[in-house]
Motif scaffolding. Structure first.
Motif, PDB file in Angstrom:
ATOM      1  N   LEU A  12      14.210   3.799   1.252  1.00  0.00           N
ATOM      2  CA  LEU A  12      13.056   4.543   0.549  1.00  0.00           C
ATOM      3  C   LEU A  12      13.375   5.746  -0.325  1.00  0.00           C
ATOM      4  N   THR A  13      13.077   5.638  -1.601  1.00  0.00           N
ATOM      5  CA  THR A  13      13.576   6.802  -2.675  1.00  0.00           C
ATOM      6  C   THR A  13      12.440   6.989  -3.603  1.00  0.00           C
ATOM      7  N   THR A  47       6.564  13.984   0.488  1.00  0.00           N
ATOM      8  CA  THR A  47       6.624  12.928  -0.326  1.00  0.00           C
ATOM      9  C   THR A  47       6.898  11.712   0.497  1.00  0.00           C
ATOM     10  N   THR A  48       7.610  11.746   1.276  1.00  0.00           N
ATOM     11  CA  THR A  48       7.860  10.785   2.183  1.00  0.00           C
ATOM     12  C   THR A  48       6.493  10.277   2.979  1.00  0.00           C
ATOM     13  N   ILE A  49       5.692  11.152   3.559  1.00  0.00           N
ATOM     14  CA  ILE A  49       4.254  10.720   3.958  1.00  0.00           C
ATOM     15  C   ILE A  49       3.401  10.191   2.889  1.00  0.00           C
ATOM     16  N   LEU A  50       3.410  10.641   1.794  1.00  0.00           N
ATOM     17  CA  LEU A  50       2.634  10.141   0.603  1.00  0.00           C
ATOM     18  C   LEU A  50       3.084   8.738   0.287  1.00  0.00           C
ATOM     19  N   MET A  51       4.497   8.439   0.322  1.00  0.00           N
ATOM     20  CA  MET A  51       4.764   7.061   0.162  1.00  0.00           C
ATOM     21  C   MET A  51       4.458   5.930   1.211  1.00  0.00           C
ATOM     22  N   LEU A  52       4.576   6.657   2.393  1.00  0.00           N
ATOM     23  CA  LEU A  52       4.128   6.061   3.734  1.00  0.00           C
ATOM     24  C   LEU A  52       2.681   5.479   3.370  1.00  0.00           C
ATOM     25  N   LEU A  53       1.809   6.414   3.107  1.00  0.00           N
ATOM     26  CA  LEU A  53       0.396   5.956   2.964  1.00  0.00           C
ATOM     27  C   LEU A  53       0.044   5.243   1.674  1.00  0.00           C
ATOM     28  N   THR A  62      11.481   0.015   0.382  1.00  0.00           N
ATOM     29  CA  THR A  62      10.374  -0.528   0.841  1.00  0.00           C
ATOM     30  C   THR A  62      10.014   0.340   1.844  1.00  0.00           C
ATOM     31  N   ALA A  63       8.554   0.217   2.352  1.00  0.00           N
ATOM     32  CA  ALA A  63       8.091   0.985   3.637  1.00  0.00           C
ATOM     33  C   ALA A  63       7.080   0.027   4.321  1.00  0.00           C
ATOM     34  N   ARG A  64       7.164  -0.205   5.583  1.00  0.00           N
ATOM     35  CA  ARG A  64       6.040  -0.967   6.287  1.00  0.00           C
ATOM     36  C   ARG A  64       5.603   0.233   7.221  1.00  0.00           C
ATOM     37  N   VAL A  65       4.152  -0.233   7.482  1.00  0.00           N
ATOM     38  CA  VAL A  65       3.389   0.824   8.180  1.00  0.00           C
ATOM     39  C   VAL A  65       2.542  -0.148   9.159  1.00  0.00           C
ATOM     40  N   ASN A  69       3.351  -4.159   4.377  1.00  0.00           N
ATOM     41  CA  ASN A  69       4.219  -3.667   3.188  1.00  0.00           C
ATOM     42  C   ASN A  69       3.373  -2.622   2.513  1.00  0.00           C
ATOM     43  N   VAL A  70       3.567  -1.493   2.552  1.00  0.00           N
ATOM     44  CA  VAL A  70       2.753  -0.467   1.949  1.00  0.00           C
ATOM     45  C   VAL A  70       2.395  -0.334   0.500  1.00  0.00           C
ATOM     46  N   MET A  71       3.323  -0.952  -0.309  1.00  0.00           N
ATOM     47  CA  MET A  71       3.356  -1.115  -1.876  1.00  0.00           C
ATOM     48  C   MET A  71       2.463  -2.449  -2.018  1.00  0.00           C
TER      49      MET A  71
END
Length: 310
Positions: A12-13, A47-53, A62-65, A69-71
């Motif tokens: 995640l970048t 910034t990490t938290i905002l991407m995760l949300l 990529t990020a999964r919560v 898939n968040v995106m």
């Protein structure tokens, strides 16, 4: 199938105008745990938290919560998460209760359901007596409490707290940490960002240390200490007799006398037994051999600022 991880990221970048805010972050946060995201201001925590949300789009990765898939499904993620920002997010001209009732509309709660939930949460965060007062007259600490109540409105599965003790007095900070423990007992996963080492150390099951957008180390406190100590053991040896040692046959990085009867030895592995044997063969009585285990503070300072226990 329910994944064991509440949060997962892969490379995640986020890059803003050529500046890397988050750099190929790989996280795995287990369900039902408190994860302390520790780093100095500007490290990339928010910034990490905002991407995760799903509130900020990543440049890469990529990020999964909760397996989502968040995106691809940001709205689905918002339904099961709560977010307490470091600052802002409240309407100063509304009362504490009206703020919560307003935000409850986003979750399509009925008026009765919203009022019941809002009053429960104001009681929980200690704002029941000021429920009808406008937020513009609140102290910073009171606003933090209200932000926490707002984050809990939808009874989220996963709760993101960004610098949650900002503006709280010591008693308020203690009460918030107690609340975090209670929320964990209810089965919630809590992602807790802070630059304050002591509070992260106290409430977290696992900790990730981030600096300049890079995750430097992650795991339980014991795992972090074990990882950090690989190749950097510090051993202190005390003898009964005065030490007159010019060299050591044990494989060490360096050693030095720290007193008339004390040696400090730096090694790539635990060489306590070898040290004891060698000193005994030389006629010394070994009174104590101590392996120094670094504190989380020492590890943080070494990794982030390059200042270790030496």
């Amino acid at each position: 199938m329910v994944t064991v991880y509440a949060i997962e990221t892969e490379n995640l970048t986020k890059i803003y105008d050529g500046t890397v805010a988050v750099d190929h972050l790989n996280l795995k946060v287990k369900r039902g745990t408190v994860y302390g995201f520790l780093g100095p201001n500007g490290a990339g925590k928010t910034t990490t938290i905002l991407m995760l949300l799903g509130l900020v789009e990543p440049t890469e990765g990529t990020a999964r919560v909760a397996g989502i898939n968040v995106m691809e499904k940001p709205v689905e993620v918002k339904k099961i998460t709560g977010f307490m920002p470091a600052e802002g997010g409240l309407y100063p001209n509304l009362s504490a209760l009206d703020n919560l009732l307003y935000f409850a509309k986003f979750y399509r709660m009925s008026r009765n359901e919203a009022e019941k939930r809002a009053k429960e949460l104001l009681e929980l965060v200690g704002l029941r007596d000021v429920a009808d007062k406008k937020v513009e007259g609140f102290s910073t600490g009171m606003k933090q409490r209200l932000l926490l109540a707002q984050a809990l409105l939808n009874d989220p599965e996963i709760l993101f707290l960004d610098e949650p003790t900002n503006g709280l007095d010591p008693r308020g900070a203690v009460e918030l940490r107690e609340l975090v423990r209670e929320l964990k007992k209810d089965g919630k996963t809590i992602f807790f960002s802070s630059h304050i080492l002591a509070e992260v150390e106290e409430v977290s099951d696992e900790i990730g240390i981030i600096s300049q957008g890079k995750l430097l180390i992650s795991g339980s406190q014991e795992e972090i200490k074990r990882k950090f100590m690989e190749g950097r053991y510090l051993i202190t040896v005390e003898t009964k007799e005065l030490l007159e040692v010019e060299s050591l046959d044990v494989d060490v990085i360096e050693w030095r006398k720290a007193g008339e009867r004390t040696l400090r030895v730096y090694a790539k592995k635990d060489v306590r037994e070898e040290l004891i044997e060698e000193l005994r063969q030389r006629g010394y009585t070994v009174l104590d051999v101590h392996l120094h285990e670094p504190s989380l503070e020492e590890i943080f300072m070494e990794l982030v600022y390059g200042r270790g226990a030496k």
